[in-house]
Design an enzyme around this catalytic site. Structure first.
Site, short mmCIF file in Angstrom:
data_model
loop_
_atom_site.label_atom_id
_atom_site.label_comp_id
_atom_site.label_asym_id
_atom_site.label_seq_id
_atom_site.Cartn_x
_atom_site.Cartn_y
_atom_site.Cartn_z
CE LYS A 209 -3.64 2.01 2.84
NZ LYS A 209 -4.49 1.83 4.01
CD GLU A 215 9.76 -6.08 6.70
OE1 GLU A 215 9.46 -4.97 6.21
OE2 GLU A 215 9.61 -6.35 7.90
N GLY A 270 -5.02 -2.10 5.33
CA GLY A 270 -4.21 -3.18 4.77
C GLY A 270 -4.68 -4.58 5.16
NE ARG A 271 -5.73 -4.15 11.48
CZ ARG A 271 -5.13 -2.96 11.53
NH1 ARG A 271 -4.06 -2.75 10.80
NH2 ARG A 271 -5.59 -2.01 12.30
CD GLU A 356 -1.11 -4.52 11.72
OE1 GLU A 356 -1.87 -4.55 10.73
OE2 GLU A 356 0.12 -4.57 11.60
CG HIS A 387 -2.50 -36.18 18.21
ND1 HIS A 387 -2.63 -37.39 18.84
CD2 HIS A 387 -3.51 -36.10 17.29
CE1 HIS A 387 -3.66 -38.04 18.30
NE2 HIS A 387 -4.21 -37.28 17.37
CE LYS A 509 6.26 -0.92 9.67
NZ LYS A 509 5.23 -0.25 8.89
O1 F6P Z 1 3.84 -2.95 9.62
C1 F6P Z 1 2.47 -3.18 9.60
C2 F6P Z 1 1.88 -2.88 8.28
O2 F6P Z 1 1.76 -1.52 8.09
C3 F6P Z 1 0.55 -3.59 8.12
O3 F6P Z 1 -0.48 -2.92 8.72
C4 F6P Z 1 0.45 -3.70 6.65
O4 F6P Z 1 -0.51 -4.65 6.30
C5 F6P Z 1 1.86 -4.13 6.31
O5 F6P Z 1 2.66 -3.39 7.20
C6 F6P Z 1 2.29 -3.90 4.90
O6 F6P Z 1 2.25 -2.57 4.53
P1 F6P Z 1 2.36 -2.15 3.02
O7 F6P Z 1 1.22 -2.72 2.28
O8 F6P Z 1 2.34 -0.65 3.01
O9 F6P Z 1 3.67 -2.67 2.48
#
Ligand code: F6P
Length: 544
Positions: A209, A215, A270-271, A356, A387, A509
């Site tokens: 987003k 990452e 996002g979630r 979150e 189990h 972060k």
């Molecule tokens: O670090 C959390 C977060 O902001 C989430 O809420 C989000 O889903 C994820 O990182 C990924 O963010 P982006 O879509 O901006 O890469």
């Protein structure tokens, strides 16, 4: 705007406190004996679902008080505010409109005075067109080969929804399409995916987003570099990379042309974003028609949520029962036990959705809360958990409310297996509810074993919900996911917190930059705390 009501100041909360003293030790079996209609009253059927809430430590009175709590916390107004697109994510000044992404009606939804429905429709048409191009072979790779590998590069909400849904709907995968997911910054994730694909037949979806997530951008840049090294010409990027983002400029700067950029708006959290362009990997894997079915299923749950009175409203009841345990029994976690193997990623998805959203300790007026909010969500799929950790559920010292999610029909065709799976799940919920007292245990243990009776008794009365699904179709999965989304929302409303921001992830972060510098430059920084310094020192020695 959402109401700002401290739930503990409501009449219903106070009554629930007293009610809890009476029912704290209630035996669910006795509640069944006292009410022959209990199952009918506490279970709710829809076309392909049965939600059974009867195995809870709750009576008609409990449910009445819990729904009173929802009324006093002005839940109806909050639902209205959510669905109408009010800016209920106040700390980011954003509306929260994942429900609009799956609304196919002509009803207008305004954000800043502008109807967003045409935007959503236009983007859906683009997703459908992309699916058609990839599946028909009118969009092929740079050597003319058909696209076969769909590689989603994203993390958190830009990964978990797509990877969970594609896994859940594995029986619907189109022939010759295989999805992969690169999320972790650990290069092993990337290398293992790259080992299984062929660049000439791969479409890389950079899903972010913000297009700034470390990452995702690191992984995307590495893949881009590998791709260009392989095909020896940057111009081929346009056939192999698309982006899903709200940050077009950065995606362009990465080298992705505007026509390959799919939009996610700031009013999509996002979630909860898999219902729009963030679901492209899903649509490409199961086909656009099945993707729409997923949306339709979720939309039917949205309608139920909007229009059903609280005492019959499934996500509202799930949220209220959860609040009953968390805030009155002081339970600290919830287990989600999906017995369908294809739901193996459901708990990870739900962990982000619930934790979150509701892992917050400041209320909507800026005050620290003095009651429990979100709890730990955990679980395992299938009978595997039986189990391992079910021991704690049966005989541990604390109550862990569980959701058992069962699918009656399946596509693997091994009928005997599914009957055993269902029988096992039902046996677990029965054992958790009934337990086995000392007298009953004495009857079943051998004489030589009498001294072990105390270890073989079960307290029982452990609460469970059972969600029975006819089969895990796209539509039914949509219903299930929307149900949990709304449960999370209702809990946040009653806890008087903001469920749609995530400031808690920012601090760590921000701090990672200087650690990276120290590790890269092999140099300590005086301002680091003792432990961090010690750990970096050891990392540098190990890495020598
Ligand atoms: O670090 C959390 C977060 O902001 C989430 O809420 C989000 O889903 C994820 O990182 C990924 O963010 P982006 O879509 O901006 O890469």
């Amino acid at each position: 705007m959402l109401p700002k009501i401290n739930p503990t100041t409501t009449k219903a909360w106070k009554k629930l406190k007293i009610h809890h003293l009476v029912y704290e030790k209630a035996n669910v079996m006795e509640l069944f004996e006292a009410d022959p209609k209990r199952f009918d009253k506490f279970s709710f059927g829809t076309e392909d679902f049965l939600f059974d809430f009867s195995k809870n430590i709750a009576t008609d009175k409990t449910m009445e008080l819990l729904t009173d709590l929802a009324e006093e916390c002005q839940l109806s107004d909050a639902i209205d505010a959510l669905l109408k697109g009010e800016k209920i994510n106040e700390t980011e000044n954003r509306a929260v409109l994942h429900t609009a992404l799956r609304d196919f009606s002509d009803k207008e939804i305004l954000v800043d005075g502008k109807n967003i429905k045409p935007l959503i429709k236009a983007e859906r048409i683009r997703i459908e067109k992309l699916c058609e191009q990839i599946h028909s072979g009118s969009w092929n790779g740079y050597t003319g080969k058909k696209i076969k590998y769909i590689v989603n590069i994203g993390i958190g909400g830009s990964d978990l929804g797509s990877s969970m849904v594609t896994e859940a709907l594995r029986p619907y995968w189109l022939e010759n399409i295989k999805p992969f997911f690169i999320s972790n910054i650990d290069g092993s994730n990337l290398c293992e995916v790259v080992d299984q694909i062929n660049f000439e037949e791969a479409l890389f979806i950079v899903a972010s987003k913000t297009f700034t997530t470390q990452e995702t951008i690191t992984n995307a840049q590495t893949v881009r570099k590998m791709f260009v090294e392989h095909c020896k010409d940057e111009k081929h990027i346009q056939k192999h990379f698309i982006a899903i983002t709200g940050n077009k400029e950065l995606a362009n700067a990465f080298g992705i042309p505007s026509e390959n950029i799919f939009e996610i708006w700031d009013w999509v959290c996002g979630r909860f974003s898999l219902w729009g362009s963030m679901g492209i990997t899903i649509a490409l894997t199961i086909g656009y028609t099945n993707f729409e079915e997923l949306l339709n299923g979720a939309n039917s749950m949205d309608e139920h949520f909007e229009k059903t009175e609280f005492n019959k409203n499934i996500p509202v009841l799930m949220a209220l029962l959860s609040i009953w345990y968390i805030n009155f029994f002081n339970t600290r976690s919830e287990a989600v036990l999906a017995y369908d193997h294809h739901l193996s990623k459901f708990k990870a998805y739900l962990q982000q959705g619930a934790m979150e959203s509701n892992g917050k300790s400041i209320d909507r007026s800026g005050n620290e809360v003095d009651y429990q909010t979100g709890v730990v969500i955990w679980g395992e799929s299938g009978t595997n958990g039986q189990h391992s950790f079910h021991q704690l559920l049966h005989q541990g010292t604390e109550i862990t409310p569980c959701d058992f999610i069962l699918t009656v029909k399946n596509k693997h065709g091994l009928a005997g297996h599914n009957k055993k799976l269902l029988a096992n799940a039902l046996a677990q919920t029965e054992a958790l509810m009934k337990g086995r007292n000392k007298e009953e245990t004495e009857l079943v243990v051998q004489d030589v074993d009498k001294q072990n009776v105390c270890y073989k008794t079960f307290q029982g009365s452990k609460p469970t919900n059972t969600i029975l699904i006819k089969d895990l179709t796209s539509k039914n999965l949509g219903v299930l996911l929307a149900c949990y989304e709304h449960k999370i929302f209702v809990q946040g409303v009653i806890w008087n917190i903001f469920s749609f921001d995530q400031w808690g992830v920012e601090l760590g972060k921000g701090l990672s930059g200087e650690k990276l510098e120290a590790i890269q430059n092999k140099r300590q920084t005086e301002t680091f705390d003792q432990s961090t310094k010690g750990l970096i020192g050891q990392i540098l020695r190990f890495d020598n």
